[in-house]
Motif scaffolding. Sequence first.
Motif, PDB file in Angstrom:
ATOM      1  N   VAL A   5      58.029 -16.035 -40.559  1.00 49.29           N
ATOM      2  CA  VAL A   5      57.742 -15.571 -40.648  1.00 49.29           C
ATOM      3  C   VAL A   5      58.278 -16.892 -42.258  1.00 49.29           C
ATOM      4  CG1 VAL A   5      57.806 -13.883 -42.496  1.00 49.29           C
ATOM      5  CG2 VAL A   5      58.128 -13.218 -40.349  1.00 49.29           C
ATOM      6  N   MET A   6      58.921 -17.002 -42.402  1.00 46.04           N
ATOM      7  CA  MET A   6      59.474 -17.774 -43.656  1.00 46.04           C
ATOM      8  C   MET A   6      58.655 -19.197 -43.335  1.00 46.04           C
ATOM      9  SD  MET A   6      63.126 -17.166 -44.157  1.00 46.04           S
ATOM     10  CE  MET A   6      63.129 -18.432 -45.331  1.00 46.04           C
ATOM     11  N   LYS A   7      58.054 -19.567 -42.765  1.00 49.85           N
ATOM     12  CA  LYS A   7      57.478 -21.221 -41.751  1.00 49.85           C
ATOM     13  C   LYS A   7      56.372 -20.390 -42.275  1.00 49.85           C
ATOM     14  CE  LYS A   7      61.030 -22.916 -38.411  1.00 49.85           C
ATOM     15  NZ  LYS A   7      60.809 -23.304 -36.703  1.00 49.85           N
ATOM     16  N   ALA A   8      55.760 -19.062 -41.603  1.00 50.88           N
ATOM     17  CA  ALA A   8      54.159 -18.955 -42.099  1.00 50.88           C
ATOM     18  C   ALA A   8      53.477 -19.244 -43.830  1.00 50.88           C
ATOM     19  CB  ALA A   8      53.974 -17.722 -41.733  1.00 50.88           C
ATOM     20  N   LEU A   9      54.788 -18.065 -44.535  1.00 53.85           N
ATOM     21  CA  LEU A   9      54.415 -17.738 -45.751  1.00 53.85           C
ATOM     22  C   LEU A   9      54.700 -19.194 -46.886  1.00 53.85           C
ATOM     23  CD1 LEU A   9      56.441 -14.727 -45.874  1.00 53.85           C
ATOM     24  CD2 LEU A   9      53.977 -14.934 -46.097  1.00 53.85           C
ATOM     25  N   GLY A  10      55.620 -20.880 -46.216  1.00 53.10           N
ATOM     26  CA  GLY A  10      55.717 -22.038 -46.344  1.00 53.10           C
ATOM     27  C   GLY A  10      54.550 -22.705 -47.246  1.00 53.10           C
ATOM     28  N   LEU A  11      53.321 -22.102 -45.649  1.00 50.12           N
ATOM     29  CA  LEU A  11      52.514 -23.420 -45.251  1.00 50.12           C
ATOM     30  C   LEU A  11      51.472 -22.991 -46.592  1.00 50.12           C
ATOM     31  CD1 LEU A  11      51.694 -22.809 -41.526  1.00 50.12           C
ATOM     32  CD2 LEU A  11      52.701 -24.973 -42.918  1.00 50.12           C
ATOM     33  N   LEU A  12      51.487 -21.637 -46.961  1.00 56.79           N
ATOM     34  CA  LEU A  12      50.428 -21.462 -48.434  1.00 56.79           C
ATOM     35  C   LEU A  12      51.126 -21.938 -49.337  1.00 56.79           C
ATOM     36  CD1 LEU A  12      50.753 -16.888 -47.300  1.00 56.79           C
ATOM     37  CD2 LEU A  12      48.719 -19.245 -46.701  1.00 56.79           C
ATOM     38  N   ASN A  13      52.276 -22.026 -49.887  1.00 56.75           N
ATOM     39  CA  ASN A  13      52.751 -22.986 -50.642  1.00 56.75           C
ATOM     40  C   ASN A  13      52.503 -24.587 -50.442  1.00 56.75           C
ATOM     41  OD1 ASN A  13      54.139 -20.796 -51.816  1.00 56.75           O
ATOM     42  ND2 ASN A  13      56.048 -21.760 -50.770  1.00 56.75           N
ATOM     43  N   PHE A  14      51.096 -24.986 -50.353  1.00 58.39           N
ATOM     44  CA  PHE A  14      51.174 -26.191 -49.715  1.00 58.39           C
ATOM     45  C   PHE A  14      49.655 -26.775 -50.479  1.00 58.39           C
ATOM     46  CE2 PHE A  14      54.096 -26.346 -46.556  1.00 58.39           C
ATOM     47  CZ  PHE A  14      54.743 -27.470 -47.312  1.00 58.39           C
ATOM     48  N   THR A  16      46.770 -25.922 -53.483  1.00 55.56           N
ATOM     49  CA  THR A  16      47.255 -25.604 -54.749  1.00 55.56           C
ATOM     50  C   THR A  16      45.706 -25.906 -55.673  1.00 55.56           C
ATOM     51  OG1 THR A  16      47.106 -27.730 -54.976  1.00 55.56           O
ATOM     52  CG2 THR A  16      49.196 -26.573 -54.531  1.00 55.56           C
ATOM     53  N   GLU A  17      45.281 -25.973 -56.842  1.00 53.93           N
ATOM     54  CA  GLU A  17      43.797 -25.737 -57.432  1.00 53.93           C
ATOM     55  C   GLU A  17      43.475 -26.996 -56.955  1.00 53.93           C
ATOM     56  OE1 GLU A  17      44.771 -25.409 -61.805  1.00 53.93           O
ATOM     57  OE2 GLU A  17      45.401 -22.845 -61.479  1.00 53.93           O
ATOM     58  N   THR A  18      44.230 -27.950 -56.621  1.00 53.71           N
ATOM     59  CA  THR A  18      43.032 -29.475 -56.544  1.00 53.71           C
ATOM     60  C   THR A  18      43.260 -29.254 -55.539  1.00 53.71           C
ATOM     61  OG1 THR A  18      45.802 -30.275 -56.825  1.00 53.71           O
ATOM     62  CG2 THR A  18      44.635 -30.755 -58.791  1.00 53.71           C
ATOM     63  N   GLU A  19      43.594 -28.881 -54.198  1.00 55.49           N
ATOM     64  CA  GLU A  19      43.684 -29.001 -52.709  1.00 55.49           C
ATOM     65  C   GLU A  19      43.531 -27.833 -51.900  1.00 55.49           C
ATOM     66  OE1 GLU A  19      45.946 -32.631 -51.088  1.00 55.49           O
ATOM     67  OE2 GLU A  19      47.666 -31.239 -52.509  1.00 55.49           O
ATOM     68  N   VAL A  20      42.413 -26.964 -53.032  1.00 57.04           N
ATOM     69  CA  VAL A  20      41.589 -25.940 -51.939  1.00 57.04           C
ATOM     70  C   VAL A  20      41.888 -25.396 -50.661  1.00 57.04           C
ATOM     71  CG1 VAL A  20      41.209 -24.942 -54.328  1.00 57.04           C
ATOM     72  CG2 VAL A  20      40.061 -26.258 -52.456  1.00 57.04           C
ATOM     73  N   ASP A  21      41.514 -26.376 -50.266  1.00 52.74           N
ATOM     74  CA  ASP A  21      41.274 -26.370 -48.501  1.00 52.74           C
ATOM     75  C   ASP A  21      42.433 -27.707 -47.815  1.00 52.74           C
ATOM     76  OD1 ASP A  21      39.873 -28.732 -48.889  1.00 52.74           O
ATOM     77  OD2 ASP A  21      37.635 -27.792 -48.103  1.00 52.74           O
TER      78      ASP A  21
END
Length: 258
Positions: A5-14, A16-21
């Motif tokens: 779960v921590m690893k999956a949620l950690g991916l969401l943090n990458f 950003t406003e400048t890197e939306v995909d």
Amino acid sequence: MNQSVMKALGLLNFFTETEVDLTLSELAQRSKLPKATVFRLLSSLEHMGFLVKSKHSDQNVRYRLGLKLLELGSLVADQLELRRVAQPMMKHLQSEINETIHLVIREGDEAVYIEKVESNHALRLYTRIGRRSPLSLGSGPQLLLAFLPEAEQQRIISGMSFRKFTNNTITKKSDLLEKIQRTKEQGFTLSYGEQDEGTIGFSYPVFDRTANVIAALSVSGPDTRLSGEHMEYAQRKAKETANEISKKLGYIKVTSTV
């Protein structure tokens, strides 16, 4: 802690406003996790609606944040707005009736106490912000259950298991259904010592701008104080306060002209 779960949620943090995909390779590089692991986590996040996959070509598959996050963010924003609006009015209500005031919301199949203003009396009830309760127990949770759509209401009730706290605790579905019907008819809920002997609680609905009940404004105290004229006064003031909170949240009551 659950590492997946921590690893999956950690991916969401990458994202950003400048890197939306981002691509699988980009996420694997930044997280320093194997591609196979990242792919598995991305698939789970996509399935839950937290990510959306866009396939431009076999070599260009990108991920972006999903609408589920917007939905959850809106819920958090609504709760913060609810507390911001309600707290000063709850304090004013407490100054008028000097009893403990709670703000209760529904989260899943439970009720959660998200705000509290304590009475000044030496004799008072022990409660805390963040406390969870079955939707069958006490005036606030019962009011929230009563104003749910019938299908959702029936789903929750069908899965309930009842625990007895006092002789007044509701332990039968038939009694709960009767209480729900009474609540809808009179527009508020009364609870007599269902969790703690010698106490009374009553709750009024708080509506949002879409006319949905999003919270219960609850007053509780010992039955030695909440009786007679003081009880009538406290109920009247609580109802007025719940209505004022609703208005501040954008609720407009529609009255029938028939």
